[in-house]
Design a protein around this motif. Structure first.
Motif, PDB file in Angstrom:
ATOM      1  N   THR A 197       0.838  -1.200   0.000  1.00  0.00           N
ATOM      2  CA  THR A 197       0.000   0.000   0.000  1.00  0.00           C
ATOM      3  C   THR A 197       0.876   1.254   0.000  1.00  0.00           C
ATOM      4  OG1 THR A 197      -0.080   0.194   2.398  1.00  0.00           O
ATOM      5  CG2 THR A 197      -1.739  -1.251   1.362  1.00  0.00           C
ATOM      6  N   THR A 198       0.227   2.398  -0.135  1.00  0.00           N
ATOM      7  CA  THR A 198       0.946   3.667  -0.062  1.00  0.00           C
ATOM      8  C   THR A 198       1.600   3.814   1.307  1.00  0.00           C
ATOM      9  OG1 THR A 198      -0.607   4.662  -1.607  1.00  0.00           O
ATOM     10  CG2 THR A 198       0.692   6.167  -0.275  1.00  0.00           C
ATOM     11  N   ASP A 199       0.887   3.389   2.363  1.00  0.00           N
ATOM     12  CA  ASP A 199       1.451   3.444   3.717  1.00  0.00           C
ATOM     13  C   ASP A 199       2.702   2.583   3.816  1.00  0.00           C
ATOM     14  OD1 ASP A 199      -0.463   5.206   4.606  1.00  0.00           O
ATOM     15  OD2 ASP A 199      -1.668   3.676   5.591  1.00  0.00           O
ATOM     16  N   ASP A 200       2.654   1.379   3.224  1.00  0.00           N
ATOM     17  CA  ASP A 200       3.822   0.499   3.235  1.00  0.00           C
ATOM     18  C   ASP A 200       4.992   1.145   2.510  1.00  0.00           C
ATOM     19  OD1 ASP A 200       2.409  -1.446   4.596  1.00  0.00           O
ATOM     20  OD2 ASP A 200       2.081  -2.703   2.829  1.00  0.00           O
ATOM     21  N   ARG A 203       6.458   3.735   4.742  1.00  0.00           N
ATOM     22  CA  ARG A 203       7.201   3.116   5.854  1.00  0.00           C
ATOM     23  C   ARG A 203       8.567   2.626   5.389  1.00  0.00           C
ATOM     24  NH1 ARG A 203       1.779   0.539   7.113  1.00  0.00           N
ATOM     25  NH2 ARG A 203       1.034   1.749   8.873  1.00  0.00           N
ATOM     26  N   THR A 212       7.471   3.487  12.895  1.00  0.00           N
ATOM     27  CA  THR A 212       6.574   3.433  11.745  1.00  0.00           C
ATOM     28  C   THR A 212       6.666   2.085  11.032  1.00  0.00           C
ATOM     29  OG1 THR A 212       6.825   5.818  11.477  1.00  0.00           O
ATOM     30  CG2 THR A 212       5.965   4.628   9.598  1.00  0.00           C
TER      31      THR A 212
END
Length: 82
Positions: free
Chosen positions: A3-6, A9, A51
């Motif tokens: 994902t974008t979050d991954d 991170r 994070t």
């Protein structure tokens, strides 16, 4: 599926580790470029390692790697004192 979050991170962690592992002259240039204090390197790493924790929970980062990241973070915390 990443994902974008991954992606964020991973990028945060890699960038932090890259600066920490660089030669002193490179670190000094980074500090000057970003106009921050020297302890910002450790603070950035602290944030990046925190994070990255969900990556371990999701099986995307090995627990042994996360344990080493936490050990580095603990060392920085010990060095910083108050």
């Amino acid at each position: 599926m990443e994902t974008t979050d991954d992606s964020f991170r991973w990028r945060l962690l890699i960038e932090s580790l890259t600066v920490l592992s660089a030669e002193a002259s490179t670190q000094e240039a980074w500090i000057e470029e970003h106009r921050v204090e020297i302890d910002e390197l450790a603070l950035d790493f602290h944030h990046a390692s925190r994070t990255a924790a969900p990556l371990t929970e999701e099986g995307r980062l090995e627990a042994t790697v996360m344990a080493r990241l936490r050990a580095i973070d603990a060392l920085f915390t010990e060095m910083s004192g108050q």
